[in-house]
Design a protein around this motif. Structure first.
Motif, PDB file in Angstrom:
ATOM      1  N   ASP A  85       0.997   6.562   9.566  1.00 31.83           N
ATOM      2  CA  ASP A  85       0.530   7.606  10.407  1.00 31.83           C
ATOM      3  C   ASP A  85      -0.373   6.936  11.730  1.00 31.83           C
ATOM      4  N   TYR A  86      -0.443   7.530  12.933  1.00 33.44           N
ATOM      5  CA  TYR A  86      -1.143   6.790  13.957  1.00 33.44           C
ATOM      6  C   TYR A  86      -1.920   7.672  14.740  1.00 33.44           C
ATOM      7  N   SER A  87      -3.047   7.239  15.209  1.00 35.21           N
ATOM      8  CA  SER A  87      -3.760   8.074  16.048  1.00 35.21           C
ATOM      9  C   SER A  87      -4.563   7.111  17.136  1.00 35.21           C
ATOM     10  N   ILE A  88      -5.046   7.855  18.047  1.00 36.38           N
ATOM     11  CA  ILE A  88      -6.178   7.124  19.018  1.00 36.38           C
ATOM     12  C   ILE A  88      -7.535   7.504  18.611  1.00 36.38           C
TER      13      ILE A  88
ATOM     14  N   ARG B 263     -11.511   9.352  14.263  1.00 32.62           N
ATOM     15  CA  ARG B 263     -12.256  10.707  13.615  1.00 32.62           C
ATOM     16  C   ARG B 263     -10.984  11.303  12.674  1.00 32.62           C
ATOM     17  N   ASP B 264      -9.816  11.301  13.139  1.00 30.55           N
ATOM     18  CA  ASP B 264      -8.603  12.191  12.711  1.00 30.55           C
ATOM     19  C   ASP B 264      -8.167  11.377  11.352  1.00 30.55           C
ATOM     20  N   LEU B 265      -8.198   9.948  11.343  1.00 26.71           N
ATOM     21  CA  LEU B 265      -7.660   8.918  10.448  1.00 26.71           C
ATOM     22  C   LEU B 265      -8.691   8.777   9.191  1.00 26.71           C
ATOM     23  N   ILE B 266     -10.033   8.630   9.605  1.00 25.66           N
ATOM     24  CA  ILE B 266     -11.036   8.114   8.615  1.00 25.66           C
ATOM     25  C   ILE B 266     -11.074   8.961   7.385  1.00 25.66           C
ATOM     26  N   PRO B 267     -10.707  10.411   7.312  1.00 27.88           N
ATOM     27  CA  PRO B 267     -10.935  11.242   5.989  1.00 27.88           C
ATOM     28  C   PRO B 267      -9.962  10.768   5.082  1.00 27.88           C
ATOM     29  N   LYS B 268      -8.764  10.364   5.739  1.00 26.14           N
ATOM     30  CA  LYS B 268      -7.517  10.089   4.820  1.00 26.14           C
ATOM     31  C   LYS B 268      -7.414   8.732   4.165  1.00 26.14           C
ATOM     32  N   ALA B 269      -8.376   7.660   4.757  1.00 26.66           N
ATOM     33  CA  ALA B 269      -8.342   6.439   4.173  1.00 26.66           C
ATOM     34  C   ALA B 269      -9.026   6.052   2.877  1.00 26.66           C
ATOM     35  N   ASP B 270      -8.546   5.484   1.935  1.00 27.17           N
ATOM     36  CA  ASP B 270      -9.337   4.798   0.849  1.00 27.17           C
ATOM     37  C   ASP B 270      -9.923   3.432   1.064  1.00 27.17           C
ATOM     38  N   ILE B 271      -8.992   2.781   2.413  1.00 29.45           N
ATOM     39  CA  ILE B 271      -9.617   1.270   2.391  1.00 29.45           C
ATOM     40  C   ILE B 271      -9.342   1.410   4.099  1.00 29.45           C
ATOM     41  N   ILE B 272     -10.543   0.676   4.536  1.00 28.77           N
ATOM     42  CA  ILE B 272     -10.266   0.590   5.964  1.00 28.77           C
ATOM     43  C   ILE B 272     -10.732  -0.844   6.493  1.00 28.77           C
ATOM     44  N   ILE B 273      -9.840  -1.592   7.170  1.00 27.67           N
ATOM     45  CA  ILE B 273     -10.191  -2.696   7.802  1.00 27.67           C
ATOM     46  C   ILE B 273     -10.189  -2.597   9.145  1.00 27.67           C
ATOM     47  N   CYS B 274     -11.626  -3.135   9.860  1.00 24.96           N
ATOM     48  CA  CYS B 274     -11.948  -2.861  11.258  1.00 24.96           C
ATOM     49  C   CYS B 274     -11.742  -4.430  11.755  1.00 24.96           C
ATOM     50  N   VAL B 275     -10.717  -4.086  12.522  1.00 21.51           N
ATOM     51  CA  VAL B 275     -10.366  -5.685  13.584  1.00 21.51           C
ATOM     52  C   VAL B 275     -10.272  -5.328  15.078  1.00 21.51           C
TER      53      VAL B 275
ATOM     54  N   THR C   3       0.615  -1.280  -0.033  1.00 21.32           N
ATOM     55  CA  THR C   3      -0.045  -0.073   0.009  1.00 21.32           C
ATOM     56  C   THR C   3       0.944   1.196  -0.076  1.00 21.32           C
ATOM     57  N   HIS C   4       0.321   2.381  -0.384  1.00 18.21           N
ATOM     58  CA  HIS C   4       1.037   3.721  -0.246  1.00 18.21           C
ATOM     59  C   HIS C   4       1.490   4.061   1.097  1.00 18.21           C
ATOM     60  N   LYS C   5       0.345   4.029   2.034  1.00 17.77           N
ATOM     61  CA  LYS C   5       0.532   4.431   3.563  1.00 17.77           C
ATOM     62  C   LYS C   5      -0.477   3.719   4.421  1.00 17.77           C
ATOM     63  N   LEU C   6       0.205   3.185   5.540  1.00 18.43           N
ATOM     64  CA  LEU C   6      -0.542   2.693   6.833  1.00 18.43           C
ATOM     65  C   LEU C   6      -1.241   3.447   7.663  1.00 18.43           C
ATOM     66  N   LEU C   7      -2.496   3.730   7.822  1.00 23.50           N
ATOM     67  CA  LEU C   7      -2.835   4.692   8.931  1.00 23.50           C
ATOM     68  C   LEU C   7      -3.358   3.540   9.995  1.00 23.50           C
ATOM     69  N   LEU C   8      -2.811   3.787  11.341  1.00 25.66           N
ATOM     70  CA  LEU C   8      -2.819   2.641  12.512  1.00 25.66           C
ATOM     71  C   LEU C   8      -3.738   3.483  13.437  1.00 25.66           C
TER      72      LEU C   8
END
Ligand SMILES: NC(=O)c1ccc[n+]([C@@H]2O[C@H](COP(=O)([O-])OP(=O)(O)OC[C@H]3O[C@@H](n4cnc5c(N)ncnc54)[C@H](OP(=O)(O)O)[C@@H]3O)[C@@H](O)[C@H]2O)c1
Length: 293
Positions: A212-215, A218-230, A184-189
């Motif tokens: 990039d990471y955040s607790i 809300r901060d990360l969602i707008p940047k994501a093209d794909i989301i895995i919820c686990v 992937t281009h970037k991982l958001l954690l």
């Protein structure tokens, strides 16, 4: 079923994830002439049923080999999976494990929430005669492969995409990170424990993996093209997503509730596969179990 059957190859210890499934199953067991039990009656009785084996499973390989197992239900209530019921759920999982051991299962698979309940703390279980697995490797493989497939279907180039993993520091989340970090281009954690997130992020930095990471989801969602919820708990809010975002909800029970699901075009239940051949159930309850697409 005869609980003294020697040397079962495996036992699967699990639970049901909805009262609808339970009602369908319970009423399937009943004699037609008795009529169906009401959901309320089922809810009153269910919690008092001790962990027990429900049916046998025979798995046949292409080469003609076969193994024999059993499904053991813990009778954990589907709406009592949260931390307030941890103590009673741990007891139910231990009872399921004891049942598997008593039956002589060589391998015990902890399905769904039963492994989460133990939070990786297997020290309390004697593993002398039985080996334990959570099946998380297979789940992770299903998740990442289905993400690749969904991206292909939607003409989304993974190499150009930012992928958000909610529950990134968990067992399955970390496996997804490992597989997808170079694809992937970037991982958001995202997770709740910032220290662990930072540790993971630092490791990825060392490998020059963009992240990039955040607790704060809300901060990360707008940047994501794909989301895995686990995540191992419910995610109440998921908004401000990019248009055409691909979401895989691989939590079990689901991380997102069905109201959230209705808001998105491409959301699917990741982490699950359907096996159509090579197994037999005795008795065969397949029509009242696991109705996920
Ligand atoms: N689809 C399937 O067949 C299948 C099979 C096995 C497991 N699962 C499911 O997969 C999920 C993860 O399993 P696992 O074994 O990886 O669990 P795990 O090792 O306990 O990891 C859970 C992860 O979720 C994070 N988390 C929990 N609540 C969160 C929240 N509200 N927001 C953000 N992050 C949160 C945890 O970090 P923090 O504690 O720091 O927040 C951790 O990173 C569970 O729902 C499990 O039931 C599905």
């Amino acid at each position: 079923m005869d609980s003294s059957t020697p040397c079962l190859d495996f036992a699967v210890v699990g639970h049901q994830d909805s009262w609808e499934n339970i009602a369908a199953f319970v009423n399937r067991l009943r004699n037609k002439s008795q009529g169906d039990l009401s959901l309320q009656k089922i809810k009153n009785i269910f919690p008092f049923i001790p962990a027990r084996d429900l049916f046998r499973v025979k798995v046949n390989s292409k080469t003609g080999a076969s193994i024999n197992g059993v499904y053991i239900d813990t009778f954990i209530e589907p709406d009592k999976l949260n931390t307030s019921y941890l103590r009673s759920n741990i007891k139910k999982v231990h009872d399921g494990i004891a049942c598997a051991k008593k039956m002589g299962a060589k391998v015990v698979a902890l399905g769904g929430f039963t492994s989460i309940v133990l939070e990786g703390n297997f020290d309390s279980i004697s593993t002398k005669n039985s080996k334990f697995t959570t099946g998380n490797t297979l789940t992770s493989a299903f998740i990442v492969k289905s993400i690749e497939k969904a991206a292909l279907q939607k003409n989304v180039d993974l190499k150009l995409s930012s992928l958000l993993i909610v529950g990134a520091t968990g067992d399955i989340g970390m496996a997804c990170v490992q597989y997808l970090k170079n694809r992937t281009h970037k991982l958001l954690l995202c997770a709740r424990n910032e220290k662990q997130l930072k540790k993971l992020s630092d490791q990825l930095d060392d490998e020059n993996i963009e992240n990039d990471y955040s607790i704060s989801l809300r901060d990360l969602i707008p940047k994501a093209d794909i989301i895995i919820c686990v995540a191992s708990s419910n995610i109440s809010e998921i908004s401000n997503c990019k248009e055409n975002v691909i979401i895989s909800d691989a939590g079990y029970p689901k991380n997102l509730d069905s109201k959230v699901e209705n808001n998105f075009d491409l959301i699917f239940h990741g982490g699950m596969g359907q096996v159509n051949f090579g197994f037999e159930f005795y008795p065969d309850y397949t029509d009242s179990f696991y109705q996920y697409p």
